[in-house]
Design a protein around this motif. Structure first.
Motif, PDB file in Angstrom:
ATOM      1  N   VAL A  30      50.426  57.167  42.955  1.00 37.20           N
ATOM      2  CA  VAL A  30      51.120  55.906  43.190  1.00 37.20           C
ATOM      3  C   VAL A  30      50.176  54.729  42.936  1.00 37.20           C
ATOM      4  N   THR A  31      50.700  53.706  42.282  1.00 38.79           N
ATOM      5  CA  THR A  31      49.970  52.453  42.084  1.00 38.79           C
ATOM      6  C   THR A  31      50.752  51.327  42.749  1.00 38.79           C
ATOM      7  N   ILE A  32      50.074  50.536  43.564  1.00 35.82           N
ATOM      8  CA  ILE A  32      50.668  49.361  44.205  1.00 35.82           C
ATOM      9  C   ILE A  32      49.895  48.132  43.754  1.00 35.82           C
ATOM     10  N   VAL A  33      50.611  47.120  43.293  1.00 39.25           N
ATOM     11  CA  VAL A  33      49.990  45.865  42.867  1.00 39.25           C
ATOM     12  C   VAL A  33      50.481  44.764  43.792  1.00 39.25           C
ATOM     13  N   GLU A  34      49.560  44.106  44.462  1.00 35.36           N
ATOM     14  CA  GLU A  34      49.907  42.999  45.351  1.00 35.36           C
ATOM     15  C   GLU A  34      49.271  41.714  44.826  1.00 35.36           C
ATOM     16  N   THR A  35      50.066  40.660  44.842  1.00 37.17           N
ATOM     17  CA  THR A  35      49.615  39.348  44.378  1.00 37.17           C
ATOM     18  C   THR A  35      49.527  38.401  45.571  1.00 37.17           C
ATOM     19  N   TYR A  36      48.364  37.825  45.763  1.00 39.57           N
ATOM     20  CA  TYR A  36      48.119  36.902  46.869  1.00 39.57           C
ATOM     21  C   TYR A  36      47.820  35.509  46.312  1.00 39.57           C
ATOM     22  N   VAL A  37      48.183  34.488  47.068  1.00 40.20           N
ATOM     23  CA  VAL A  37      47.781  33.120  46.763  1.00 40.20           C
ATOM     24  C   VAL A  37      46.591  32.789  47.646  1.00 40.20           C
ATOM     25  N   ILE A  38      45.545  32.253  47.032  1.00 40.30           N
ATOM     26  CA  ILE A  38      44.339  31.879  47.763  1.00 40.30           C
ATOM     27  C   ILE A  38      43.837  30.527  47.241  1.00 40.30           C
ATOM     28  N   ARG A  39      42.880  29.943  47.935  1.00 42.23           N
ATOM     29  CA  ARG A  39      42.182  28.791  47.377  1.00 42.23           C
ATOM     30  C   ARG A  39      41.133  29.307  46.386  1.00 42.23           C
ATOM     31  N   SER A  40      40.968  28.607  45.295  1.00 37.33           N
ATOM     32  CA  SER A  40      39.999  29.043  44.281  1.00 37.33           C
ATOM     33  C   SER A  40      38.611  29.206  44.876  1.00 37.33           C
ATOM     34  N   GLN A  41      38.245  28.338  45.801  1.00 33.65           N
ATOM     35  CA  GLN A  41      36.909  28.386  46.379  1.00 33.65           C
ATOM     36  C   GLN A  41      36.690  29.609  47.261  1.00 33.65           C
ATOM     37  N   ASP A  42      37.790  30.283  47.655  1.00 36.18           N
ATOM     38  CA  ASP A  42      37.667  31.452  48.529  1.00 36.18           C
ATOM     39  C   ASP A  42      37.686  32.778  47.763  1.00 36.18           C
ATOM     40  N   ALA A  43      37.784  32.705  46.433  1.00 34.87           N
ATOM     41  CA  ALA A  43      37.943  33.928  45.645  1.00 34.87           C
ATOM     42  C   ALA A  43      36.788  34.908  45.871  1.00 34.87           C
TER      43      ALA A  43
END
Length: 261
Positions: A30-43
């Protein structure tokens, strides 16, 4: 989720889950892909390392056997970014998915069966060494048990899935004078043991044996594809002039001893 809550979370250096996608391969991985929104400075601080557990990164107990495989960061407007995390593994607590079996036609590979190889794809938790180390043959010769190393014999089942049966019984046949089993397949110790005997006729049929393997470590699992093809070795008289096995001569071998295994 309100903009105030989102802004509060982002300003605190947290990640906001935007979407989740999952897919399964034919072998059950199984493959799970999750997309999160973050601040660029926190990457840099939020991006997980490879093989981080799903539970450790998300703070949940949902998928204990899923690990981070890949990550990437894509910029958005407004000093924001998307953190895309791909997890791989199994999305249930125990057990392994059934193996996936196919048959691939290959001219000339059949002996007692069709001109085809058995190809199996499956997921394993076993050590890769167990797959690569091959098998042993146990032959009762002259009242003693002779153990010979050989290629990996196709197992009866893989992950609970029944594998195709061998087209006929595995067997070693020789005439009344002992001789050498093919030195290209078996141990040099056996070659030396019988080297004092005169020449004779013999053949060995081991059924389906491993003739190819590919391997990838995916999360905490081994993703394996194996190919099995019929195996036959005999002295020259058991082959036709064009190199094919002469089945009539093989089955009509007279004055011989038979050792099924």
């Amino acid at each position: 989720m309100s903009a105030v809550i989102i802004n509060t979370a982002l300003n605190a250096g947290q990640k906001i889950l935007r979407k989740t996608q999952s897919s399964s391969e034919v072998d059950g991985l199984v493959t799970i892909v999750e997309t999160y929104v973050i601040r660029s400075q926190d990457a840099a601080s939020l991006e997980p390392d490879r093989n981080t557990t799903f539970n450790a990164f998300t703070g949940t107990t949902k998928y204990a056997r899923m690990l981070v495989e890949t990550t990437r960061v894509e910029p958005l407007d407004g000093d924001l970014a998307e953190l895309i995390v791909t997890y791989v593994g199994l999305d249930y607590a125990s057990g392994l998915p059934p193996a996936y079996i196919t048959v691939v036609g290959q001219p000339g590979v059949g002996v007692f069966g069709a001109d085809a190889s058995v190809v199996v794809k499956y997921v394993s938790e076993d050590s890769l060494f167990n797959t690569l180390r091959g098998s042993t043959l146990n032959l009762a010769l002259g009242g003693s048990n002779l153990i010979l190393p050989t290629k990996r014999l196709m197992p009866a089942t893989i992950n609970g899935t029944a594998m195709p049966p061998n087209p006929r019984q595995r067997e070693y046949r020789r005439n009344m004078v002992a001789s050498l089993v093919s030195a290209g397949t078996f141990s040099q110790s056996y070659f030396s043991l019988l080297s004092n005997f005169g020449p004779s006729r013999e053949w060995l049929y081991a059924g389906y044996v491993q003739t190819g393997i590919s391997f990838a470590r995916r999360g905490s699992f081994n993703q394996i594809e194996e190919q099995f093809t019929e195996f036959f070795r005999g002295t020259d008289n058991f082959y036709t002039s064009d190199g094919l096995v002469n089945i009539r001569t093989v089955e009509g071998f007279p004055n011989m001893k038979s050792f099924p295994f």
